[in-house]
Design an enzyme around this catalytic site. Structure first.
Site, PDB file in Angstrom:
ATOM      1  N   HIS A 160      69.189  44.301 -64.943  1.00 27.09           N
ATOM      2  CA  HIS A 160      68.749  45.697 -65.100  1.00 27.09           C
ATOM      3  C   HIS A 160      68.644  46.598 -64.144  1.00 27.09           C
ATOM      4  O   HIS A 160      68.625  47.684 -64.367  1.00 27.09           O
ATOM      5  CB  HIS A 160      67.523  45.389 -65.724  1.00 27.09           C
ATOM      6  N   ASP A 196      73.200  37.149 -70.736  1.00 24.69           N
ATOM      7  CA  ASP A 196      71.724  37.024 -71.014  1.00 24.69           C
ATOM      8  C   ASP A 196      71.577  37.701 -72.228  1.00 24.69           C
ATOM      9  O   ASP A 196      72.273  38.390 -72.737  1.00 24.69           O
ATOM     10  CB  ASP A 196      71.200  37.961 -69.550  1.00 24.69           C
ATOM     11  N   HIS A 198      69.250  39.934 -73.086  1.00 21.08           N
ATOM     12  CA  HIS A 198      69.311  41.261 -72.840  1.00 21.08           C
ATOM     13  C   HIS A 198      70.437  41.999 -72.301  1.00 21.08           C
ATOM     14  O   HIS A 198      71.352  41.429 -71.485  1.00 21.08           O
ATOM     15  CB  HIS A 198      67.968  41.794 -72.037  1.00 21.08           C
ATOM     16  N   ASP A 285      68.171  32.998 -71.779  1.00 21.14           N
ATOM     17  CA  ASP A 285      67.157  33.430 -72.635  1.00 21.14           C
ATOM     18  C   ASP A 285      67.684  33.753 -74.223  1.00 21.14           C
ATOM     19  O   ASP A 285      67.040  33.849 -75.136  1.00 21.14           O
ATOM     20  CB  ASP A 285      66.434  34.901 -72.494  1.00 21.14           C
TER      21      ASP A 285
HETATM   22  C1  6XA Z   1      60.808  43.756 -71.369  1.00 20.56           C
HETATM   23  C2  6XA Z   1      61.592  42.762 -71.365  1.00 20.56           C
HETATM   24  C3  6XA Z   1      62.181  42.549 -70.220  1.00 20.56           C
HETATM   25  C4  6XA Z   1      63.478  41.789 -70.327  1.00 20.56           C
HETATM   26  C5  6XA Z   1      63.617  40.827 -69.102  1.00 20.56           C
HETATM   27  C6  6XA Z   1      65.040  40.161 -69.314  1.00 20.56           C
HETATM   28  N1  6XA Z   1      59.510  43.434 -70.907  1.00 20.56           N
HETATM   29  N2  6XA Z   1      66.182  40.398 -69.008  1.00 20.56           N
HETATM   30  O1  6XA Z   1      64.935  38.940 -69.707  1.00 20.56           O
HETATM   31  O2  6XA Z   1      67.481  39.913 -69.000  1.00 20.56           O
HETATM   32 ZN    ZN Z   2      67.076  38.534 -70.388  1.00 20.13          ZN
END
Ligand code: 6XA
Ligand code: ZN
Length: 343
Positions: A160, A196, A198, A285
């Site tokens: 991110h 991932d 996200h 995840d």
């Molecule tokens: C919001 C979710 C953060 C996602 C973190 C993650 N608190 N990114 O696993 O790949």
């Molecule tokens: Zn993630």
């Protein structure tokens, strides 16, 4: 295969995060990395080596100097402001506010150099983030020197993190730093495959106008899931990067049938790009029991992921990203790696 990891990556110890409208216990915990390390040892995957120190130069190839300066000086500024504990930003230069000014106040700076309030910064967070980037770089150097595969047990994660903003538990974009390092060491074309749950908004932003680094991401539909404002299917890159960025947003509840089909499409894109090195942003995840995610992959599906990636026949650097079902993290992560080796 060799893995890279340092205990010092555990120095980032977030205690709480802003989630679902409350301060909740943090999920991006040091124990995540320990479970993965222990599983590597249990199955005898191979040696775990300490990262070397690469210094600032490879970070500057991806992140701006003002961002790195801010993060280098953050803890001292936090203490000078009479604060203790974890820092959270809360005011951002969004559309309609000025993006061309850099405030002097600590909260203005926190907003300038972040994009969410979900990423607590503690006294040792930046130190751990720099070592996590060194872990990715050390594993990338193994690939540059001829290893067919290597695993960077990165933590905190990276995908991110943008050129000049932290967020989503990420401070430095480990996969992007590694990909750029591989380019600088002679790889002509690099593909980053992000599995991932996200969307890897930071990695996409960093390479969006680049034709030499392809970014492919499989993730939950951002209309329904974090990071909400990037990761849609119509984002295909710009300028020289047009056609080098592809997103596979999928509905919540997606299981292997849908996910594996998207992986197949992404692998075909990688194969037709003429890439000579693959970097995998390895989030665990998408797992069915992940506490913050809503996909339905099973532990055996992670073995399939590794096997499918191996079919590309490319030198492959695995870089760990998210995954919070702590008790299953070691098994799922190492299943990808043994799935790759066994295919
Ligand atoms: C919001 C979710 C953060 C996602 C973190 C993650 N608190 N990114 O696993 O790949
Ligand atoms: Zn993630």
């Amino acid at each position: 295969m060799k893995s890279v990891f340092s205990q010092r990556q555990l120095l980032h110890t977030p205690s709480k995060e802003l989630s679902d409208g409350e301060m909740r216990p943090a999920v991006e915990l040091p124990a995540r990395a320990e479970y993965v390390r222990d599983r590597i040892l249990e199955v005898g995957l191979g040696e775990i080596v300490e990262p070397s120190t690469f210094g600032r130069a490879p970070l500057e190839r991806v992140h701006t100097t003002d961002y790195l300066d801010f993060m280098d000086g953050f803890h001292a500024m936090h203490e000078a402001a009479g604060r203790s504990g974890e820092a959270f930003p809360f005011c951002w230069p969004t559309k309609g506010l000025r993006c061309d000014v850099t405030p002097r106040h600590i909260d203005g700076l926190l907003g300038r150099y972040s994009f969410d309030a979900g990423t607590p910064i503690g006294p040792m967070s930046w130190e751990a983030a720099k070592i996590s980037a060194d872990t990715a770089l050390t594993a990338a150097r193994m690939i540059a020197e001829g290893a067919p595969v290597a695993f960077a047990l990165c933590r905190p994660p990276g995908h991110h993190a943008m050129t000049d903003r932290f967020g989503g538990y990420c401070f430095l974009n480990n996969a992007a730093i590694a990909a750029q390092y591989l380019r600088d060491q002679g790889a002509e074309r690099v593909t980053i495959l992000d599995v991932d749950y996200h969307h890897g908004n930071g990695t996409q932003q960093i390479f969006y106008e680049r034709g030499d680094v392809q970014f492919l991401s499989l993730h939950a539909d951002p209309a329904e899931e974090y990071p909400y404002f990037l990761g849609y299917a119509d984002e295909i890159g710009e300028g020289e990067g047009e056609g080098a960025n592809y997103n596979w947003p999928m509905p919540l509840g997606t299981d292997w049938a849908g996910w594996g089909a998207s992986l197949d499409e992404a692998c075909k894109r990688a194969a037709s790009f003429g890439t000579d090195t693959l970097v995998v942003s390895l989030g665990l995840d998408p797992f069915e029991r992940d506490p913050i995610s809503k996909f339905k992959l099973k532990s055996d599906d992670f073995t399939r992921i590794g096997a499918r990636i191996r079919k590309l026949g490319l030198p492959t650097l695995f870089v760990m990203e998210g995954g919070y079902a702590i008790d299953a993290l070691g098994v799922n992560c190492v299943n990808v790696l043994t799935g790759f080796e066994g295919a």
